[in-house]
Design an enzyme around this catalytic site. Structure first.
Site, mmCIF file in Angstrom:
data_model
loop_
_atom_site.group_PDB
_atom_site.id
_atom_site.type_symbol
_atom_site.label_atom_id
_atom_site.label_comp_id
_atom_site.label_asym_id
_atom_site.label_seq_id
_atom_site.Cartn_x
_atom_site.Cartn_y
_atom_site.Cartn_z
ATOM 1 N N ASP A 1 43.402 -50.213 21.345
ATOM 2 C CA ASP A 1 44.619 -50.526 20.241
ATOM 3 C C ASP A 1 44.011 -51.145 18.754
ATOM 4 O O ASP A 1 44.437 -50.969 17.590
ATOM 5 C CB ASP A 1 45.959 -51.396 20.546
ATOM 6 C CG ASP A 1 45.404 -52.639 20.900
ATOM 7 O OD1 ASP A 1 44.018 -53.094 21.020
ATOM 8 O OD2 ASP A 1 46.174 -53.368 21.256
ATOM 9 N N ASP B 1 41.809 -50.846 28.025
ATOM 10 C CA ASP B 1 42.129 -52.323 27.427
ATOM 11 C C ASP B 1 43.108 -52.949 28.453
ATOM 12 O O ASP B 1 43.841 -52.470 29.162
ATOM 13 C CB ASP B 1 42.747 -51.954 26.098
ATOM 14 C CG ASP B 1 42.601 -53.233 25.284
ATOM 15 O OD1 ASP B 1 41.855 -54.309 25.597
ATOM 16 O OD2 ASP B 1 43.293 -53.457 24.121
#
Length: 868
Positions: A610, A330
């Site tokens: 996340d 990410d």
């Protein structure tokens, strides 16, 4: 609008009809289930077979009671340590989760009153009141007010989404498009504004809930499990072949010696003795300390990693981390800081600065009013409260420059908050009792065209001449855009109707690349790990961040958008995957697809994330890294939680995983040398005329001592930075390589030769000054144990110096000293029970000299290998 909300009767009926708002909890295995599943480990299964055989021999009177007990204890310790360690880590994670959930509340309108209730008690149809800082408890439709929502938990992006009620009841919108203006989603956070929404779906039916259920898919075997499965098959084959060879050798020696048993009972006794030795060899061929070693390693490394902000939730995730060959990362919060920051300030003359320290007090005051007073965030007791991400970044810049005390909102005359359509916010402010000014802050395309003047760093107003600020600063704006900067213009004028404004400055804001992430990405790439950034950002922004982070280095590096990825077949993606560096505008389905394709190419796949949108990919990956600040769903799906959200912590996990794998290989070199030497000695001895060179009890003592103690010794090996220079171990590669087997065979041959030499080579026999069989076999036993102990130093390192970094593993030193003491006690006091006699000092020195020779023999092997 008057809002009455649900009545108590409505609530119960709706709860019965649609269920509660509680999310289905993922049920983990109990400690007992973990223990039972541990018995499926290939090594444990071989030991279970050996245990059954030993129990049968014990029942027949052909084995001592402690022989099956020793194997049983090894099984219980090995399996128990792993199960207990993983169970305790999960309990820690669950405790943190339950503590967080207990604090979550929602404000709802019921019976015409505003009430605060637990999030789990929200029902479909509830009207929920939203304020800045609230976490949205369910999915629903805005019915009043206007809010800015941080949806990064679902889409990974820091830019807020504007949410307000539809103008008409029949206004269409797509609830699957998170950027629609009317629908809000569970798990997202209100950044600014206030309003009400009516819940449309709750619990597992929310987008958040659906994604959380996806993480329950079963993962494939870890690389270590694959390798140990192969090794178990190889070792069992070696043990069975060795056992048959020993039986054949004993029978052949009896046949050729001409001294045959006199009757059937004699033949029976001979066969039982041969089978007993053979079974012992099978047990010795199995390194039962290996399951124990992996358990000890996982536990020790997990404790070390916790100090480095890495929480190992699923114990096998650690060893898998060391084998990662591709990592889909990410961007937000991992490679970047995860929050907007002011990077640069530019004035109308083209000069630019990183802060306002060199500005005059007058220019600083203009900036403070234009960016600090005209701001939706508030600074209170050291914290920044409310406002959108841009306003918070501006206020932090002023706080870092010790200017927040100069923000005086008591002089504010009028204020118009930021509007997503106008793309500006404005205020009218009394600079002094006689001087009222109009301040405008917003998108450059809305502000710069009105600016004909600018303020220099001394606070003096200058004229752009016949150009506007937009024309003068166009080159700078384009340059900043290429660096993925978000630009904000601050200007002032005499009144709101003026179209001749004065530019105070251009502010460049960006989610900055973490400084330590650049070094960590470089370290991962040096370790042979391909890092691919997967982000929801637009392509230009993603490429700018990737270049700064060191992901894009040349023209061969490939950047794809989600749409471009969708147009390609799986086979086309497989062809370009080695050069893929960035995927922009990524959807959750893109991440899962990339994981699947990489695994089909036999990559060991890591994934960071996340948000709830990352959970399915985190679960499917071989090892999922969830961020500590992320959602509970992501943490539940991940194997490892990175508590500080830092890419460098991922590199630490990779290093610890590699250290563990190195330790396992070191242990296997050590243990397999013991096993091969034992098999060769017990096989060749009978052929040379000595049926029993090492007794069953001696072999079991050697095996148990070396297995259990060596597991502790090698489990404490230090994590060396040099391991990050190695390439990832392929998933299908054997855990025992050809080079390792060469080391094992050379070491085993040397040990076999010196041990048999004590019995059968006259010059060596003479060194002991005795021809007594029991005495010489005692010397063989002592020499064997010392030689394999000295060989433990050889197995520690591939370098020429077998004692390097020894001071960093005090457990190794203590264990090896313990084995020396133990074998002295065995030989000196073992007597008839161990079939030994006490040795003289001279004999001990001869044994030690012969045994120590295994070290220079291996140093010579390493030198020849290095020279080649």
């Amino acid at each position: 609008m008057t809002l009455t909300g649900l009545s108590s009767k409505d609530i119960e009926e709706l709860r019965r009809k649609y269920g509660t708002n509680k999310l289905t909890q993922l049920e983990g295995e109990s400690l007992w289930q973990k223990l039972l599943n541990g018995f499926r480990d290939p090594m444990i299964m071989i030991l279970l077979v050996a245990l059954v055989v030993q129990l049968v021999l014990f029942a027949m009177g052909q084995a001592e009671w402690f022989e099956p007990v020793g194997i049983f204890v090894a099984i219980i310790i090995a399996n128990g340590v792993a199960a207990y360690s993983e169970n305790s880590q999960e309990h820690k994670a669950n405790a943190l989760k339950e503590e967080a959930e207990a604090l979550e509340r929602a404000k709802v309108v019921r019976d015409s009153c505003l009430q605060e209730i637990p999030v789990d008690d929200v029902v479909q149809g509830d009207i929920v009141y939203l304020q800045a800082g609230d976490k949205i408890p369910a999915d629903g439709l805005m019915i009043e007010g206007r809010v800015q929502i941080d949806q990064s938990a679902l889409n990974g992006e820091t830019e807020e989404a504007d949410k307000f009620p539809p103008a008409q009841d029949n206004d269409s919108y797509d609830i699957n498009d998170l950027l629609n203006n009317y629908y809000v989603y569970r798990g997202t956070i209100v950044c600014a504004g206030e309003g009400y929404f009516t819940t449309k779906v709750t619990g597992d039916r929310t987008l958040f809930g659906k994604m959380s259920l996806e993480v329950q898919e079963k993962q494939r075997e870890t690389p270590l499990q694959v390798k140990l499965g192969k090794l178990a098959h190889q070792i069992s084959t070696f043990g069975y072949v060795g056992a048959i060879a020993i039986i054949a050798g004993i029978l052949a020696k009896t046949f050729f010696s001409g001294v045959w048993p006199e009757d059937i009972l004699g033949w029976g006794r001979l066969i039982i003795d041969a089978v007993t030795v053979a079974v012992t060899i099978i047990v010795c061929a199995v390194p039962e300390g290996l399951p124990m070693l992996t358990s000890i390693l996982l536990s020790l490394q997990s404790l070390k990693m916790a100090k480095d902000n890495v929480l190992v939730r699923k114990i096998n995730g650690l060893e898998t981390a060391g084998s990662i060959s591709i990592l889909f990362s990410d961007k937000t919060g991992t490679i970047t800081e995860g929050k907007l920051s002011v990077v640069e300030l530019a004035l109308g003359d083209g000069s630019h600065y990183t802060d306002v320290k060199s500005f005059s007090r007058k220019a600083i005051r203009y900036f403070t009013v234009g960016a600090g007073v005209n701001n939706g965030a508030t600074y209170s007791q050291g914290n920044i409260v409310g406002g959108n991400s841009t306003d918070r970044a501006l206020l932090k810049m002023l706080a870092d420059n010790q200017l927040v005390d100069e923000i005086d909102k008591t002089r504010l005359e009028t204020s118009v908050p930021f509007d997503s359509e106008r793309k500006v916010s404005s205020i009218t402010y009394w600079m002094d009792p006689e001087d009222s000014r109009y301040f405008l802050k917003g998108a450059p395309e809305q502000v710069l065209g009105l600016c004909h003047y600018y303020i220099d760093k001394d606070g003096v107003e200058r004229d752009f001449g016949d150009k506007t600020a937009d024309e003068v600063l166009n080159g700078y704006i384009n340059k900043q855009a290429s660096r993925s900067m978000r630009l904000l213009a601050v200007a002032m004028g005499s009144n709101p109707d003026s179209d001749h404004l004065t530019l105070i400055g251009l502010i460049s804001i960006r989610d900055n690349v973490r400084k330590e992430a650049v070094e960590a990405i470089s370290a991962a790439q040096s370790a042979g790990v391909q890092v691919v950034m997967v982000t929801g950002d637009r392509k230009e922004t993603a490429m700018a961040i990737a270049r700064e982070a060191g992901l894009i280095r040349n023209d061969q590096d490939i950047v794809l958008t989600s749409d471009e990825l969708k147009e390609k077949t799986d086979e086309e993606i497989k062809a370009i995957l080695p050069d893929l560096r960035v995927v922009s505008r990524a959807l959750p389905t893109d991440k899962s697809r990339l994981v699947k394709i990489a695994q089909e190419l036999d990559y060991v796949v890591g994934m960071t994330g996340d948000g709830v949108n990352d959970a399915p990919a985190l679960k499917k990956a071989d090892v999922g890294f969830a961020m500590g600040s992320g959602t509970e769903v992501a943490k539940e799906a991940g194997d490892i939680t990175i508590l500080d959200d830092n890419f460098s912590s991922i590199c630490k996990a990779i290093l610890y995983g590699r250290t563990m794998f190195k330790s396992i290989r070191k242990f296997l070199i050590f243990q397999l040398t013991v096993n091969v030497a034992a098999v060769l000695t017990c096989f060749i001895g009978p052929l040379l005329g000595e049926n029993v060179v090492l007794t069953v009890i001696q072999l079991l003592l050697i095996n148990l001592a070396m297995d259990t103690l060596a597991a502790i010794a090698y489990g404490s090996e230090p994590a060396l930075a040099e391991y990050m220079k190695d390439k990832p171990i392929p998933r299908q590669e054997n855990i025992v390589t050809g080079g390792m087997m060469t080391e094992v065979i050379i070491g085993a041959l040397y040990i076999t030769i010196i041990c048999l030499g004590i019995l059968f080579i006259e010059p060596i026999r003479a060194w002991f000054g005795s021809t007594d069989g029991v005495y010489l076999k005692s010397a063989v036993f002592a020499t064997f144990m010392m030689a394999i102990t000295f060989n433990g130093f050889n197995a520690r390192t591939e370098h020429l110096n077998p004692f390097e970094h020894l001071g960093r593993n005090t457990n190794f030193i203590l264990v090896m000293l313990g084995i020396f003491v133990m074998q002295f006690v065995f030989v000196t006091f073992g007597g008839e029970a161990l079939s030994v006699e006490s040795l003289s000092l001279n004999s001990w020195l001869v044994c030690a000299g012969l045994a120590f020779g295994v070290i220079p023999v291996d140093v010579l092997r390493k030198a020849m290998k290095k020279a080649a």
